[in-house]
Design a protein around this motif. Structure first.
Motif, short mmCIF file in Angstrom:
data_model
loop_
_atom_site.label_atom_id
_atom_site.label_comp_id
_atom_site.label_asym_id
_atom_site.label_seq_id
_atom_site.Cartn_x
_atom_site.Cartn_y
_atom_site.Cartn_z
N SER A 153 -6.24 1.01 -0.63
CA SER A 153 -5.49 -0.24 -0.65
C SER A 153 -5.50 -0.91 0.72
N LYS A 154 -5.37 -0.11 1.78
CA LYS A 154 -5.41 -0.68 3.13
C LYS A 154 -6.79 -1.26 3.43
N CYS A 182 0.82 -1.22 0.00
CA CYS A 182 0.00 0.00 0.00
C CYS A 182 0.85 1.26 0.00
#
Length: 248
Positions: free
Chosen positions: A209-210, A200
């Protein structure tokens, strides 16, 4: 066209370096099939280090729970490995192994597994073995046999010149597979939660993304659902970043 293919196969079979490469492909595939098959016969989960919440981990967990079907798959893979190691049965091993490799190839790409590169290399090696024995399998192909094709090849002295062009193409093909795999997906689950989170950092949308990694490894949702949530979060984050850039 098939005459040209046959002529090319005649040429490569007359060169000892191609023969060495064929042996390398046979042994490599035999080792891979043998290890994978023995794990299944032993009743152990394949890729035991892969978390259960990983998309491929879901699949391996379900496959392990199928009982003797799981063992049956392992026995088939071990049989393919044995066939590949015996020169006289190597073609049968390559034919039997091809649908297995093709299935694994599609599976790993569909779940965005990090091992897609190795699987692609193995599939290409299997294809080479089929081409290597083209003279033996051509008669089962649905094409009319010409007089040229029915001729028995005379024994030729084995060439010793190193095929620089062929092995250069092999290296370029491997590099292309690696490069394409680097850019074909905007996000991957990695092989662990930590690996996913580490990816990420270089993402243009780190928060989205996390959230994707959390969706996979913490919430345990399926890949398709997590990708849908990722696309929505990415659009929101990109929009917010664009508005921030426009502010004085």
């Amino acid at each position: 066209m098939w005459n040209r293919v046959e002529h090319y196969v005649d040429e490569i079979r007359a060169n000892r370096w191609y023969a060495y490469f064929a042996v390398f492909c046979r042994i490599s595939l035999a080792i891979a099939f043998g290890i994978s098959g023995w794990v299944k016969i032993s009743g152990e989960r394949f890729a035991a280090g892969l978390p259960s919440n990983h998309p491929l981990g879901h699949y391996f967990d379900a496959l392990l729970d199928t009982g003797f079907y799981y063992t049956f798959i392992g026995m088939g893979q071990v049989m393919v490995a044995i066939l590949l190691l015996i020169p006289r049965s190597a073609l049968l091993g390559a034919i039997a192994g091809f649908p297995i490799m093709l299935n694994i190839f599609v599976l790993t790409y569909s779940v965005r597994f990090e091992g897609t590169r190795i699987v692609t290399f193995m599939l290409l090696a299997n294809l080479f073995l089929l081409v290597w024995d083209f003279q033996r399998i051509k008669h089962i192909l649905p094409f009319q046999q010409t007089q040229r094709e029915l001729q028995v090849n005379s024994d030729k002295p084995r060439a010793h010149s190193f095929p620089y062009v062929f092995f250069t193409l092999v290296v370029l093909t491997l590099a292309t597979v690696i490069g394409v795999n680097q850019i074909m997906y905007d996000i991957r689950p990695g092989n662990s939660a930590e690996e996913c989170m580490n990816g990420c950092r270089d993402s243009p949308t780190p928060q989205a993304s996390k959230q994707f990694c959390d969706c996979i490894y913490t919430k345990g949702k399926v890949l398709g659902k997590c990708l849908e949530e990722f696309e929505k979060a990415k659009a929101i984050e990109l929009g917010a970043n664009g508005r921030n850039q426009l502010r004085p």
